[in-house]
Design a protein around this motif. Structure first.
Motif, PDB file in Angstrom:
ATOM      1  N   LEU A   3      -1.375  69.714  14.571  1.00 15.32           N
ATOM      2  CA  LEU A   3      -1.607  69.001  13.319  1.00 15.32           C
ATOM      3  C   LEU A   3      -0.441  69.305  12.396  1.00 15.32           C
ATOM      4  O   LEU A   3       0.113  70.403  12.440  1.00 15.32           O
ATOM      5  CB  LEU A   3      -2.891  69.487  12.644  1.00 15.32           C
ATOM      6  CG  LEU A   3      -4.202  69.194  13.333  1.00 15.32           C
ATOM      7  CD1 LEU A   3      -5.344  69.864  12.578  1.00 15.32           C
ATOM      8  CD2 LEU A   3      -4.440  67.704  13.409  1.00 15.32           C
TER       9      LEU A   3
ATOM     10  N   MET B 121     -11.862  67.456   9.478  1.00 21.47           N
ATOM     11  CA  MET B 121     -10.974  66.363   9.089  1.00 21.47           C
ATOM     12  C   MET B 121     -10.250  65.775  10.301  1.00 21.47           C
ATOM     13  O   MET B 121     -10.094  64.557  10.408  1.00 21.47           O
ATOM     14  CB  MET B 121      -9.948  66.853   8.061  1.00 21.47           C
ATOM     15  CG  MET B 121     -10.562  67.223   6.726  1.00 21.47           C
ATOM     16  SD  MET B 121      -9.380  68.041   5.643  1.00 21.47           S
ATOM     17  CE  MET B 121      -8.518  66.621   4.973  1.00 21.47           C
ATOM     18  N   ALA B 122      -9.806  66.635  11.211  1.00 25.06           N
ATOM     19  CA  ALA B 122      -9.010  66.178  12.343  1.00 25.06           C
ATOM     20  C   ALA B 122      -9.842  65.561  13.464  1.00 25.06           C
ATOM     21  O   ALA B 122      -9.360  64.693  14.187  1.00 25.06           O
ATOM     22  CB  ALA B 122      -8.193  67.344  12.899  1.00 25.06           C
TER      23      ALA B 122
ATOM     24  N   GLU C  24      -6.982  61.604   8.393  1.00 25.94           N
ATOM     25  CA  GLU C  24      -6.354  62.742   9.051  1.00 25.94           C
ATOM     26  C   GLU C  24      -6.639  62.770  10.551  1.00 25.94           C
ATOM     27  O   GLU C  24      -5.804  63.212  11.334  1.00 25.94           O
ATOM     28  CB  GLU C  24      -6.840  64.059   8.408  1.00 25.94           C
ATOM     29  CG  GLU C  24      -6.408  64.240   6.984  1.00 25.94           C
ATOM     30  CD  GLU C  24      -7.304  63.537   5.962  1.00 25.94           C
ATOM     31  OE1 GLU C  24      -7.024  63.679   4.759  1.00 25.94           O
ATOM     32  OE2 GLU C  24      -8.269  62.850   6.347  1.00 25.94           O
TER      33      GLU C  24
ATOM     34  N   THR D  66      -4.088  60.195  11.971  1.00 24.96           N
ATOM     35  CA  THR D  66      -2.660  60.467  11.808  1.00 24.96           C
ATOM     36  C   THR D  66      -2.245  61.867  12.240  1.00 24.96           C
ATOM     37  O   THR D  66      -1.047  62.136  12.366  1.00 24.96           O
ATOM     38  CB  THR D  66      -2.242  60.294  10.336  1.00 24.96           C
ATOM     39  OG1 THR D  66      -2.933  61.267   9.542  1.00 24.96           O
ATOM     40  CG2 THR D  66      -2.532  58.892   9.838  1.00 24.96           C
ATOM     41  N   ASN D  67      -3.207  62.760  12.442  1.00 23.06           N
ATOM     42  CA  ASN D  67      -2.921  64.170  12.761  1.00 23.06           C
ATOM     43  C   ASN D  67      -2.116  64.852  11.665  1.00 23.06           C
ATOM     44  O   ASN D  67      -1.340  65.770  11.925  1.00 23.06           O
ATOM     45  CB  ASN D  67      -2.215  64.310  14.113  1.00 23.06           C
ATOM     46  CG  ASN D  67      -3.101  63.900  15.249  1.00 23.06           C
ATOM     47  OD1 ASN D  67      -4.289  64.206  15.259  1.00 23.06           O
ATOM     48  ND2 ASN D  67      -2.554  63.186  16.208  1.00 23.06           N
ATOM     49  N   GLU D  68      -2.286  64.376  10.447  1.00 23.04           N
ATOM     50  CA  GLU D  68      -1.607  64.960   9.294  1.00 23.04           C
ATOM     51  C   GLU D  68      -2.638  65.223   8.199  1.00 23.04           C
ATOM     52  O   GLU D  68      -3.440  64.354   7.873  1.00 23.04           O
ATOM     53  CB  GLU D  68      -0.534  64.015   8.762  1.00 23.04           C
ATOM     54  CG  GLU D  68       0.146  64.533   7.513  1.00 23.04           C
ATOM     55  CD  GLU D  68       1.181  63.563   6.979  1.00 23.04           C
ATOM     56  OE1 GLU D  68       2.346  63.659   7.410  1.00 23.04           O
ATOM     57  OE2 GLU D  68       0.829  62.705   6.149  1.00 23.04           O
ATOM     58  N   ILE D  69      -2.602  66.442   7.664  1.00 25.16           N
ATOM     59  CA  ILE D  69      -3.506  66.807   6.577  1.00 25.16           C
ATOM     60  C   ILE D  69      -2.664  67.150   5.363  1.00 25.16           C
ATOM     61  O   ILE D  69      -1.857  68.079   5.400  1.00 25.16           O
ATOM     62  CB  ILE D  69      -4.400  67.997   6.966  1.00 25.16           C
ATOM     63  CG1 ILE D  69      -5.283  67.616   8.164  1.00 25.16           C
ATOM     64  CG2 ILE D  69      -5.244  68.454   5.779  1.00 25.16           C
ATOM     65  CD1 ILE D  69      -6.116  68.757   8.711  1.00 25.16           C
ATOM     66  N   LYS D  70      -2.830  66.364   4.311  1.00 24.22           N
ATOM     67  CA  LYS D  70      -2.102  66.606   3.058  1.00 24.22           C
ATOM     68  C   LYS D  70      -2.986  67.445   2.147  1.00 24.22           C
ATOM     69  O   LYS D  70      -4.159  67.138   1.961  1.00 24.22           O
ATOM     70  CB  LYS D  70      -1.723  65.288   2.392  1.00 24.22           C
ATOM     71  CG  LYS D  70      -0.714  64.500   3.199  1.00 24.22           C
ATOM     72  CD  LYS D  70      -0.299  63.229   2.513  1.00 24.22           C
ATOM     73  CE  LYS D  70       0.712  62.499   3.386  1.00 24.22           C
ATOM     74  NZ  LYS D  70       1.148  61.248   2.789  1.00 24.22           N
TER      75      LYS D  70
END
Length: 126
Positions: A29, A55-56, A63, A66-70
């Motif tokens: 991630l 979230m993932a 998330e 996209t495999n992205e956590i802001k």
């Protein structure tokens, strides 16, 4: 300016399959801090935090797609410490050896507590 000490990526190998290429099974991630620092974190480590896992894993969350956590409320310095703790937790969960104390500098203790509360992190001990 503050720069992360290390890229938070840990490849793992499967002892039962010594010829398995870890790059083929590695899944990560990307965590992005409020000040734009990016950390790539092995999912096994990230899932030590229930918030990151939820979230993932859910496609309903952006998330999960996209495999992205802001993390807009957490600086890179604090996020790096959270990641260090996730590695610590992963390493010492179910440990048969004495667990050392997790070091936290006095100057970031309050910020870490606030970040955990704001982000609803569930970071329980090993």
């Amino acid at each position: 300016p503050w720069v992360p000490r290390a890229l938070a990526v840990m490849a793992t190998t499967d002892i039962d399959s010594p010829h398995l290429d870890p790059a083929e099974t590695f899944s990560c991630l990307r965590l992005v801090s409020a000040d734009g620092h990016q950390f790539y974190l092995d999912r096994k480590i990230a899932y030590e935090c229930d918030t990151f896992r939820k979230m993932a894993e859910q496609d309903a969350f952006k998330e999960g797609q996209t495999n992205e956590i802001k993390l807009p409320t957490i600086t890179g310095k604090l996020l790096e410490k959270v990641i260090e703790y996730l590695y610590y937790k992963y390493k010492y969960t179910d440990s048969k050896v004495p667990i050392p104390e997790f070091p936290i500098d006095d100057d970031i203790v309050l910020d870490l507590l606030l970040a955990a509360e704001l982000s609803e992190f569930v970071l329980t001990g090993p």
